[in-house]
Scaffold this motif. Sequence first.
Motif, PDB file in Angstrom:
ATOM      1  N   VAL A   1       0.857  -1.182   0.000  1.00  0.00           N
ATOM      2  CA  VAL A   1       0.000   0.000   0.000  1.00  0.00           C
ATOM      3  C   VAL A   1       0.896   1.236   0.000  1.00  0.00           C
ATOM      4  O   VAL A   1       1.745   1.386   0.875  1.00  0.00           O
ATOM      5  N   VAL A   2       0.704   2.095  -1.008  1.00  0.00           N
ATOM      6  CA  VAL A   2       1.530   3.286  -1.188  1.00  0.00           C
ATOM      7  C   VAL A   2       0.732   4.532  -0.838  1.00  0.00           C
ATOM      8  O   VAL A   2      -0.417   4.686  -1.253  1.00  0.00           O
ATOM      9  N   THR A   3       1.383   5.426  -0.084  1.00  0.00           N
ATOM     10  CA  THR A   3       0.818   6.732   0.232  1.00  0.00           C
ATOM     11  C   THR A   3       1.890   7.772  -0.035  1.00  0.00           C
ATOM     12  O   THR A   3       3.050   7.577   0.336  1.00  0.00           O
ATOM     13  N   VAL A   4       1.502   8.865  -0.691  1.00  0.00           N
ATOM     14  CA  VAL A   4       2.380  10.024  -0.861  1.00  0.00           C
ATOM     15  C   VAL A   4       1.658  11.182  -0.191  1.00  0.00           C
ATOM     16  O   VAL A   4       0.534  11.527  -0.561  1.00  0.00           O
ATOM     17  N   SER A   5       2.311  11.754   0.822  1.00  0.00           N
ATOM     18  CA  SER A   5       1.690  12.822   1.594  1.00  0.00           C
ATOM     19  C   SER A   5       2.751  13.768   2.132  1.00  0.00           C
ATOM     20  O   SER A   5       3.779  13.318   2.661  1.00  0.00           O
ATOM     21  N   GLU A   6       2.504  15.058   1.975  1.00  0.00           N
ATOM     22  CA  GLU A   6       3.388  16.103   2.500  1.00  0.00           C
ATOM     23  C   GLU A   6       4.847  15.895   2.069  1.00  0.00           C
ATOM     24  O   GLU A   6       5.776  16.093   2.853  1.00  0.00           O
ATOM     25  N   GLY A   7       5.029  15.447   0.819  1.00  0.00           N
ATOM     26  CA  GLY A   7       6.371  15.298   0.262  1.00  0.00           C
ATOM     27  C   GLY A   7       7.071  14.005   0.604  1.00  0.00           C
ATOM     28  O   GLY A   7       8.215  13.790   0.204  1.00  0.00           O
ATOM     29  N   ASN A   8       6.401  13.127   1.338  1.00  0.00           N
ATOM     30  CA  ASN A   8       7.004  11.856   1.751  1.00  0.00           C
ATOM     31  C   ASN A   8       6.283  10.678   1.114  1.00  0.00           C
ATOM     32  O   ASN A   8       5.091  10.751   0.812  1.00  0.00           O
ATOM     33  N   VAL A   9       7.012   9.580   0.954  1.00  0.00           N
ATOM     34  CA  VAL A   9       6.439   8.346   0.411  1.00  0.00           C
ATOM     35  C   VAL A   9       6.401   7.316   1.531  1.00  0.00           C
ATOM     36  O   VAL A   9       7.383   7.129   2.254  1.00  0.00           O
ATOM     37  N   TYR A  10       5.256   6.641   1.650  1.00  0.00           N
ATOM     38  CA  TYR A  10       5.069   5.604   2.667  1.00  0.00           C
ATOM     39  C   TYR A  10       4.701   4.309   1.959  1.00  0.00           C
ATOM     40  O   TYR A  10       3.896   4.297   1.032  1.00  0.00           O
ATOM     41  N   ARG A  11       5.318   3.222   2.392  1.00  0.00           N
ATOM     42  CA  ARG A  11       4.976   1.892   1.905  1.00  0.00           C
ATOM     43  C   ARG A  11       4.484   1.103   3.099  1.00  0.00           C
ATOM     44  O   ARG A  11       5.204   0.932   4.085  1.00  0.00           O
ATOM     45  N   ASN A  12       3.254   0.639   3.031  1.00  0.00           N
ATOM     46  CA  ASN A  12       2.641  -0.125   4.128  1.00  0.00           C
ATOM     47  C   ASN A  12       2.724   0.640   5.446  1.00  0.00           C
ATOM     48  O   ASN A  12       2.977   0.068   6.508  1.00  0.00           O
ATOM     49  N   GLY A  13       2.523   1.961   5.357  1.00  0.00           N
ATOM     50  CA  GLY A  13       2.490   2.808   6.549  1.00  0.00           C
ATOM     51  C   GLY A  13       3.846   3.250   7.070  1.00  0.00           C
ATOM     52  O   GLY A  13       3.926   4.015   8.024  1.00  0.00           O
ATOM     53  N   ILE A  14       4.932   2.809   6.453  1.00  0.00           N
ATOM     54  CA  ILE A  14       6.280   3.152   6.919  1.00  0.00           C
ATOM     55  C   ILE A  14       6.900   4.148   5.949  1.00  0.00           C
ATOM     56  O   ILE A  14       6.971   3.905   4.740  1.00  0.00           O
ATOM     57  N   LYS A  15       7.358   5.278   6.489  1.00  0.00           N
ATOM     58  CA  LYS A  15       7.989   6.311   5.672  1.00  0.00           C
ATOM     59  C   LYS A  15       9.306   5.776   5.108  1.00  0.00           C
ATOM     60  O   LYS A  15      10.127   5.217   5.838  1.00  0.00           O
ATOM     61  N   LEU A  16       9.507   5.965   3.793  1.00  0.00           N
ATOM     62  CA  LEU A  16      10.714   5.479   3.140  1.00  0.00           C
ATOM     63  C   LEU A  16      11.856   6.476   3.303  1.00  0.00           C
ATOM     64  O   LEU A  16      11.643   7.686   3.217  1.00  0.00           O
ATOM     65  N   ASP A  17      13.058   5.966   3.515  1.00  0.00           N
ATOM     66  CA  ASP A  17      14.266   6.786   3.500  1.00  0.00           C
ATOM     67  C   ASP A  17      14.730   6.811   2.051  1.00  0.00           C
ATOM     68  O   ASP A  17      15.247   5.814   1.549  1.00  0.00           O
ATOM     69  N   GLU A  18      14.537   7.929   1.395  1.00  0.00           N
ATOM     70  CA  GLU A  18      14.849   8.026  -0.024  1.00  0.00           C
ATOM     71  C   GLU A  18      15.973   9.035  -0.265  1.00  0.00           C
ATOM     72  O   GLU A  18      15.819  10.005  -0.994  1.00  0.00           O
ATOM     73  N   SER A  19      17.112   8.757   0.306  1.00  0.00           N
ATOM     74  CA  SER A  19      18.265   9.652   0.175  1.00  0.00           C
ATOM     75  C   SER A  19      18.793   9.701  -1.257  1.00  0.00           C
ATOM     76  O   SER A  19      19.560  10.593  -1.598  1.00  0.00           O
ATOM     77  N   TYR A  20      18.376   8.793  -2.101  1.00  0.00           N
ATOM     78  CA  TYR A  20      18.811   8.752  -3.495  1.00  0.00           C
ATOM     79  C   TYR A  20      18.061   9.748  -4.382  1.00  0.00           C
ATOM     80  O   TYR A  20      18.426   9.944  -5.532  1.00  0.00           O
ATOM     81  N   THR A  21      16.997  10.383  -3.879  1.00  0.00           N
ATOM     82  CA  THR A  21      16.238  11.313  -4.714  1.00  0.00           C
ATOM     83  C   THR A  21      16.976  12.636  -4.860  1.00  0.00           C
ATOM     84  O   THR A  21      17.786  13.014  -4.007  1.00  0.00           O
ATOM     85  N   LEU A  22      16.657  13.354  -5.929  1.00  0.00           N
ATOM     86  CA  LEU A  22      17.323  14.621  -6.208  1.00  0.00           C
ATOM     87  C   LEU A  22      16.893  15.711  -5.231  1.00  0.00           C
ATOM     88  O   LEU A  22      17.725  16.390  -4.650  1.00  0.00           O
ATOM     89  N   GLU A  23      15.596  15.858  -5.031  1.00  0.00           N
ATOM     90  CA  GLU A  23      15.091  16.951  -4.207  1.00  0.00           C
ATOM     91  C   GLU A  23      14.815  16.566  -2.759  1.00  0.00           C
ATOM     92  O   GLU A  23      14.668  17.433  -1.909  1.00  0.00           O
TER      93      GLU A  23
END
Length: 172
Positions: free
Chosen positions: A89-111
């Motif tokens: 289950v994917v959620t995108v909210s307030e600039g963050n991405v969550y998978r199954n309710g857990i916020k992803l650490d996406e240090s690889y993204t540009l912004e």
Amino acid sequence: MKEFIKDIAIALVIVIAITLIIKPTIVKESSMEPTLYENNYLFVNKLAYLTKDHPDYGDIIIFKSDIDKDDGSGKKILIKRVIAVENDVVTVSEGNVYRNGIKLDESYTLEGFTSGDIKDYAVPENEVFVMGDNRGVSLDSRSGEVGTISEDSIIGKAFFRLYPFSEIGLLK
């Protein structure tokens, strides 16, 4: 002379086997920056998902999209990162991405920020949810034009950068 012909035949068999397994690919757009840049030359393992059930989180895949090429010569091939797999289950909210309710650490993204608003989207069976690392310009699963990707449309997993030579090596 027989040894020479034997050596050539063996070399041809090896080349054919490699081309059946590895697809060379050139990055054409900026949607995967800062991980991949335009004109990076990559090797893609076309058999990566024959030996296991599904792509893994974080895999960089290439796939055939339903988007027409600008010149009308077929469908676009896209390269993106796997964010979620079937039944996630994917959620995108307030600039963050969550998978199954857990916020992803996406240090690889540009912004470090993901635009859009997705609420509890369940990834269908045998599909993956993908995003580019340059979220501001990436056309990916957040868009209805791309949507989730059928595992059948995946060409392979990008695993090695050959060019530029200063960045040669395995992809993470």
